[in-house]
Design a protein around this motif. Structure first.
Motif, PDB file in Angstrom:
ATOM      1  N   GLU A 106       0.838  -1.211   0.000  1.00  0.00           N
ATOM      2  CA  GLU A 106       0.000   0.000   0.000  1.00  0.00           C
ATOM      3  C   GLU A 106       0.870   1.258   0.000  1.00  0.00           C
ATOM      4  OE1 GLU A 106      -3.451   2.100  -0.269  1.00  0.00           O
ATOM      5  OE2 GLU A 106      -3.322  -0.086  -0.252  1.00  0.00           O
ATOM      6  N   MET A 107       1.927   1.243   0.774  1.00  0.00           N
ATOM      7  CA  MET A 107       2.813   2.408   0.833  1.00  0.00           C
ATOM      8  C   MET A 107       3.559   2.608  -0.482  1.00  0.00           C
ATOM      9  SD  MET A 107       2.266   3.709   3.769  1.00  0.00           S
ATOM     10  CE  MET A 107       3.610   4.817   4.120  1.00  0.00           C
ATOM     11  N   ARG A 108       3.759   1.547  -1.237  1.00  0.00           N
ATOM     12  CA  ARG A 108       4.470   1.620  -2.521  1.00  0.00           C
ATOM     13  C   ARG A 108       3.521   1.730  -3.720  1.00  0.00           C
ATOM     14  NH1 ARG A 108       8.929  -3.089  -1.179  1.00  0.00           N
ATOM     15  NH2 ARG A 108      10.284  -1.780   0.116  1.00  0.00           N
ATOM     16  N   ASN A 109       2.250   1.941  -3.473  1.00  0.00           N
ATOM     17  CA  ASN A 109       1.246   2.035  -4.533  1.00  0.00           C
ATOM     18  C   ASN A 109       1.443   3.323  -5.335  1.00  0.00           C
ATOM     19  OD1 ASN A 109      -0.987   2.157  -6.168  1.00  0.00           O
ATOM     20  ND2 ASN A 109      -2.482   2.071  -4.504  1.00  0.00           N
ATOM     21  N   LYS A 110       1.867   3.195  -6.578  1.00  0.00           N
ATOM     22  CA  LYS A 110       2.155   4.358  -7.419  1.00  0.00           C
ATOM     23  C   LYS A 110       0.904   5.114  -7.837  1.00  0.00           C
ATOM     24  CE  LYS A 110       6.496   2.608  -9.149  1.00  0.00           C
ATOM     25  NZ  LYS A 110       7.301   2.210 -10.286  1.00  0.00           N
ATOM     26  N   ARG A 111      -0.263   4.504  -7.703  1.00  0.00           N
ATOM     27  CA  ARG A 111      -1.513   5.181  -8.070  1.00  0.00           C
ATOM     28  C   ARG A 111      -2.011   6.119  -6.982  1.00  0.00           C
ATOM     29  NH1 ARG A 111      -4.539  -0.159 -10.199  1.00  0.00           N
ATOM     30  NH2 ARG A 111      -2.965  -0.722 -11.716  1.00  0.00           N
TER      31      ARG A 111
ATOM     32  N   GLN B 180      -0.526  10.386  -2.906  1.00  0.00           N
ATOM     33  CA  GLN B 180       0.501  10.688  -1.902  1.00  0.00           C
ATOM     34  C   GLN B 180       1.693   9.725  -2.018  1.00  0.00           C
ATOM     35  OE1 GLN B 180       0.471  13.249   0.397  1.00  0.00           O
ATOM     36  NE2 GLN B 180      -1.319  13.989  -0.705  1.00  0.00           N
ATOM     37  N   PHE B 181       1.887   9.145  -3.186  1.00  0.00           N
ATOM     38  CA  PHE B 181       2.916   8.123  -3.399  1.00  0.00           C
ATOM     39  C   PHE B 181       4.286   8.549  -2.882  1.00  0.00           C
ATOM     40  CE2 PHE B 181       6.325   6.578  -6.268  1.00  0.00           C
ATOM     41  CZ  PHE B 181       6.361   5.254  -5.845  1.00  0.00           C
ATOM     42  N   GLU B 182       4.735   9.735  -3.260  1.00  0.00           N
ATOM     43  CA  GLU B 182       6.077  10.178  -2.853  1.00  0.00           C
ATOM     44  C   GLU B 182       6.190  10.300  -1.344  1.00  0.00           C
ATOM     45  OE1 GLU B 182       7.686  13.486  -5.010  1.00  0.00           O
ATOM     46  OE2 GLU B 182       6.879  12.735  -6.904  1.00  0.00           O
ATOM     47  N   LYS B 183       5.177  10.880  -0.714  1.00  0.00           N
ATOM     48  CA  LYS B 183       5.212  11.010   0.747  1.00  0.00           C
ATOM     49  C   LYS B 183       5.101   9.649   1.428  1.00  0.00           C
ATOM     50  CE  LYS B 183       3.739  15.754   1.192  1.00  0.00           C
ATOM     51  NZ  LYS B 183       2.784  16.699   1.782  1.00  0.00           N
ATOM     52  N   ASN B 184       4.312   8.751   0.844  1.00  0.00           N
ATOM     53  CA  ASN B 184       4.205   7.397   1.394  1.00  0.00           C
ATOM     54  C   ASN B 184       5.561   6.693   1.354  1.00  0.00           C
ATOM     55  OD1 ASN B 184       1.479   7.822   1.771  1.00  0.00           O
ATOM     56  ND2 ASN B 184       0.845   6.618   0.001  1.00  0.00           N
ATOM     57  N   CYS B 185       6.280   6.854   0.245  1.00  0.00           N
ATOM     58  CA  CYS B 185       7.609   6.248   0.114  1.00  0.00           C
ATOM     59  C   CYS B 185       8.578   6.840   1.134  1.00  0.00           C
ATOM     60  CB  CYS B 185       8.153   6.418  -1.300  1.00  0.00           C
ATOM     61  SG  CYS B 185       7.342   5.349  -2.506  1.00  0.00           S
ATOM     62  N   ARG B 186       8.465   8.136   1.352  1.00  0.00           N
ATOM     63  CA  ARG B 186       9.322   8.782   2.352  1.00  0.00           C
ATOM     64  C   ARG B 186       8.994   8.277   3.753  1.00  0.00           C
ATOM     65  NH1 ARG B 186      11.912  13.809   1.171  1.00  0.00           N
ATOM     66  NH2 ARG B 186      11.350  14.507   3.253  1.00  0.00           N
ATOM     67  N   ALA B 187       7.704   8.116   4.041  1.00  0.00           N
ATOM     68  CA  ALA B 187       7.282   7.602   5.347  1.00  0.00           C
ATOM     69  C   ALA B 187       7.776   6.168   5.536  1.00  0.00           C
ATOM     70  CB  ALA B 187       5.760   7.672   5.484  1.00  0.00           C
ATOM     71  N   LEU B 188       7.640   5.350   4.497  1.00  0.00           N
ATOM     72  CA  LEU B 188       8.132   3.978   4.580  1.00  0.00           C
ATOM     73  C   LEU B 188       9.646   3.961   4.757  1.00  0.00           C
ATOM     74  CD1 LEU B 188       7.366   0.993   4.488  1.00  0.00           C
ATOM     75  CD2 LEU B 188       7.646   1.089   1.994  1.00  0.00           C
TER      76      LEU B 188
END
Length: 112
Positions: free
Chosen positions: A45-50, A53-61
């Motif tokens: 879910e955190m890596r979901n490109k669709r 908030q993808f970029e922020k999710n990747c940063r959070a992960l």
């Protein structure tokens, strides 16, 4: 005479909360087994490109992986490629974030 909820609340600092959450995670493992499916779902879910908030999710992960002391080169591996020590560290880091987030101010406002 009944107990009031306020009388059974125990104040804990962040470190105590982390220790308690990790202890509960250990008990859950003994009772219910591992949480691999939930961790896989979370990472996917955190890596979901669709997600918008993808970029922020990747940063959070990435922050979770960083807190878990997982090398930056391993931040993008699939869940199945993580070692058991890395999974344990990841769960510890997530519990640390849970403990800290619970101390956030309740009603945040954005400045104008």
């Amino acid at each position: 005479m009944g107990y009031k909820a306020e009388s059974i609340i125990v104040q804990m600092n962040a470190g105590q909360r982390v220790s308690a959450l990790n202890h509960i995670a250990t008990l859950r493992t003994m009772m219910y087994g591992d949480c691999d499916d939930e961790l896989k779902r979370f990472i996917n879910e955190m890596r979901n490109k669709r997600d918008e908030q993808f970029e922020k999710n990747c940063r959070a992960l990435g922050a979770i992986f960083f807190l878990a002391n997982i090398n930056k080169e391993r931040h993008h591996v699939e869940y199945s490629e993580l070692t058991s020590d890395e999974v344990k560290a990841l769960i510890g880091a997530m519990n640390h974030f849970r403990a800290v987030v619970s101390l956030f101010p309740k009603r945040l406002t954005l400045p104008n």
